[in-house]
Every structure is written in C-alpha cells, then in structure tokens.
Design an enzyme around this catalytic site. Structure first.
Site, short mmCIF file in Angstrom:
data_model
loop_
_atom_site.label_atom_id
_atom_site.label_comp_id
_atom_site.label_asym_id
_atom_site.label_seq_id
_atom_site.Cartn_x
_atom_site.Cartn_y
_atom_site.Cartn_z
N LYS A 1 -12.35 -10.57 5.65
CA LYS A 1 -11.55 -9.19 5.11
C LYS A 1 -12.18 -8.02 5.26
O LYS A 1 -13.30 -7.94 4.54
CB LYS A 1 -11.02 -9.52 3.72
N GLY B 1 0.75 -1.27 -0.03
CA GLY B 1 0.04 0.03 -0.01
C GLY B 1 0.81 1.32 -0.06
O GLY B 1 0.35 2.34 -0.52
N ASN B 2 2.02 1.23 0.80
CA ASN B 2 2.83 2.34 0.73
C ASN B 2 3.65 2.78 -0.32
O ASN B 2 4.00 4.17 -0.59
CB ASN B 2 3.75 2.41 2.02
N LYS C 1 -3.14 -9.82 -1.90
CA LYS C 1 -2.10 -9.65 -2.97
C LYS C 1 -0.81 -10.42 -2.88
O LYS C 1 -0.12 -10.80 -3.72
CB LYS C 1 -1.73 -8.20 -3.34
N LYS D 1 2.43 -12.67 3.94
CA LYS D 1 3.61 -12.22 3.05
C LYS D 1 4.60 -13.44 3.10
O LYS D 1 5.28 -13.94 2.44
CB LYS D 1 4.68 -10.96 3.54
P1 ADP Z 1 1.34 -3.82 2.71
O1 ADP Z 1 0.44 -3.01 2.47
O2 ADP Z 1 2.72 -3.87 2.42
O3 ADP Z 1 0.85 -5.27 2.43
P2 ADP Z 1 0.85 -4.53 5.64
O4 ADP Z 1 0.62 -3.42 6.61
O5 ADP Z 1 -0.15 -5.32 5.26
O6 ADP Z 1 1.53 -3.86 4.55
O7 ADP Z 1 2.06 -5.25 6.31
C1 ADP Z 1 3.37 -4.68 6.79
C2 ADP Z 1 3.19 -4.39 8.16
O8 ADP Z 1 3.38 -5.68 9.02
C3 ADP Z 1 4.59 -3.30 8.80
O9 ADP Z 1 3.99 -2.29 8.84
C4 ADP Z 1 4.73 -3.89 10.44
O10 ADP Z 1 3.80 -3.18 11.19
C5 ADP Z 1 3.57 -5.41 10.48
N1 ADP Z 1 4.29 -6.64 11.15
C6 ADP Z 1 3.54 -7.38 11.61
N2 ADP Z 1 4.42 -8.38 12.25
C7 ADP Z 1 5.62 -8.18 11.68
C8 ADP Z 1 7.00 -8.70 11.66
N3 ADP Z 1 7.12 -9.84 12.64
N4 ADP Z 1 8.14 -8.01 10.86
C9 ADP Z 1 7.93 -7.15 10.37
N5 ADP Z 1 6.63 -6.41 10.03
C10 ADP Z 1 5.49 -6.88 11.03
MG MG Z 2 -1.18 -6.09 3.27
#
Ligand code: ADP
Ligand code: MG
Length: 314
Positions: free
Chosen positions: A123, A5-6, A213, A275
C-alpha cells in the site's frame, strides 16, 4: 455505511480543516435524512489523505518533535475525522430536529502477524520523493520504497494486512442489541482501524500498517449483524467495462454474478476491487444486501432507488 475519501475532501483540494468540515456538511445531509427515517446506522470512513498528511508532518518535524509510529497516526486520523463527522452529522440532526446523536470511537482491529503483507507490503502512502531521497529513507528508516511510474516519483509502501477481528466490536454490538442505535449513531474503525497484532502471550500491540477501510467495513457489518452494507464513494455505483466504450452501470445484480465479474478481473485492486471483495464477504457471511453509491444518491440508494444493489445469491 463506509464513507470514502471524497466524503471528507475533494480531489485536488487543499486538505484544509475548513474544507473537510464543509465537505462533511454536504455528506451529513443525506445521512441525517436516513436517520430521520429511523434507519439504524454504523458509520466508518477512510483516512488515506489525512494519515498521509500526518505522516508528512511527523517527517518534517522530526528534528524537533519525536515521531509517532504509523499505527498511532492511524489513531490520530480516526480521532480527527471522527470528530468532524460527529460534529457535522450531529449538527445536521439538530437542524432536522431528529432526536439522535453521534459518538465516535477509536477502534483497534486485529491482524495476523503472519499476514503475507508484512513480507511484501503493497500500500503506497504519504509523499512522493525523488530517487536520492527515496534511497536515503530506505536506508535510514528501513522503509520499502516503490517507483510510481504513472505519477513519476518514489513512495513508501506499507503492509495492508487483512482485518481479522474488531477489538471493540462486542461493545458496539451490545449497543445495537440493546436498541440504543435508534438513539445513537456510532462512528467506528475509521481508516480501517488501528492495526494490532497478538503477541504469543496474548497481549495486543500496535503494528505499522494500514488496513483497507472497505475490508474493515465488512467486518464491522458482520459484527453488528447488519442487514445492509453501503459503500459511499465518488462514482454512482459499480460499472462493468469501467472506462471502456462498453461501460455499463449495474443497477441490480446477485452475488454469484458479481463474483463471476470479479474473477474475470473487472475490478482493480486499489479502488473498486476491495469494495466488491468486502461486499461479497459480507453477503457470504449472512448479510442481505450490498450497495455502492455516491453522496448525491445516498439517501435514494438506501431506499433502493439509485446506486448498485447486490443481493445475496438465492
Ligand atoms: P474511495 O476513496 O471511496 O475508497 P476509490 O478511489 O478507492 O474511492 O474507489 C472508487 C473509484 O474506483 C472510482 O472513482 C472509479 O474511478 C474506480 N473504479 C474502478 N473500477 C470501477 C468499476 N468497475 N466501477 C466503478 N468504479 C470503478
Ligand atoms: Mg479506496
């Protein structure tokens, strides 16, 4: 490469078109740098805020413009975001005098109509509502609504089924097999792709759902036989004990060890969980390397100098 998203907006931003273009310009620079080095790329991206905004527009305009189904909004967001990436990455390549160009495709991704998410949607999507409105929407539209205690409001939840097959995958695979990826950078299956199910007669039909995604990214990578899957998010990599005083950022790790941490519950469902799951699925299916990084470190991460690198277990 999957952009989070960022890559397209900032938390607390306005979500305006200008902001999306500006942010993409920043994101495009390291991608163009990799393209200049001759790296073959397939790019996918999220669409959470954008599809949420489209959904809200259709709600507000419902008295005047017939609303489109959610899967059609998925396609609209793929179109919008694909356009911005194609434009800004294309311009970055021209500025860097890299003789490559970008093409964005609408992708459909098949899901199973028997996926448990269709009975138990998980979701959250779109706007927050007060309780009275939430009850009305539940009755009027048959939506499933849940209460988000942390943010103090009601929200619609939709199914997030597991992606099974990328309908246009063969075409993109053929492009890579033919060596055309040295010239073109395809953008595909944004927002996880448009979810479709197969009817008993074999025909495909759109279905109201959103696909994660990250999980779609694993399928894309496998379809084209990618060597590396890179997930670009807003943190520099994967941490263990994330947010605790024992927090430790991981540089290199192998798939088995990462899977052990996953089973121990290190990675939350709505953020790092999908992820890691996507990365492990990719490595289990023949991929060599899974990388998690952020935009500032992206180019260095792909060269192995930053981010978290997960290798297939020996
Ligand atoms: P995106 O939009 O890139 O999919 P998300 O918000 O879904 O982003 O996922 C990224 C977030 O996951 C980070 O901002 C962080 O706050 C969170 N996060 C949770 N657990 C972890 C972890 N173990 N290591 C790193 N980030 C983590
Ligand atoms: Mg996400």
């Amino acid at each position: 490469m999957a952009l989070g998203g960022n890559a397209l907006g900032r938390a607390g931003g306005t979500g305006s078109w200008a902001e999306m273009v500006r942010q993409m310009r920043t994101t495009a620079a390291p991608i163009a740098e990799l393209a200049a080095e001759g790296v073959e790329l397939l790019v996918t991206h999220g669409n959470g805020p954008q599809v949420g905004a489209l959904l809200r527009s259709t709600e507000l305009a419902a008295g005047e413009v017939a609303p489109r189904p959610l899967f059609a909004l998925d396609a609209e967001s793929e179109g919008q975001i694909g356009l911005v990436i194609a434009q800004e990455l294309g311009n970055a390549l021209r500025r860097a005098k890299v003789p490559r160009d970008v093409v964005a495709w609408i992708s459909r991704v098949e899901v199973s109509s028997r996926d448990p998410e269709f009975r138990n949607p998980s979701k959250p999507i779109g706007a927050f509502y007060d309780e009275t409105t939430a009850r009305r929407l539940r009755k009027q539209n048959g939506w499933t609504m849940i209460h988000d205690a942390a943010r103090g409001g009601w929200r619609r939840v939709v199914p997030s089924p597991r992606p099974v097959r990328w309908v246009e995958g063969e075409l993109v695979r053929a492009l890579f097999d033919a060596g055309l990826a040295s010239q073109w950078i395809p953008i595909a299956a944004g927002g996880g792709g448009v979810p479709v199910v197969r009817r008993p007669n074999g025909e495909l039909e759109g279905i109201d759902a959103v696909i994660d995604k990250d999980r779609t990214a694993a399928i894309l990578a496998r379809t084209i036989g990618a060597r590396t899957l890179v997930i670009v998010t807003d943190v520099p990599g994967i941490a263990l004990g994330f947010g605790t005083r024992w927090e430790r950022w991981v540089g290199k790790i192998d798939a088995d060890e990462l899977a052990r941490h996953e089973r121990a519950g290190e990675f939350p469902r709505g953020s790092m969980g999908p992820k890691v799951a996507a990365g492990l699925e990719f490595l289990g299916g023949g991929g060599e390397e899974f990388v998690v990084t952020d935009i500032p470190s992206l180019a260095r991460a792909v060269r192995g100098e930053a981010g978290t690198h997960v290798r297939r277990a020996a």
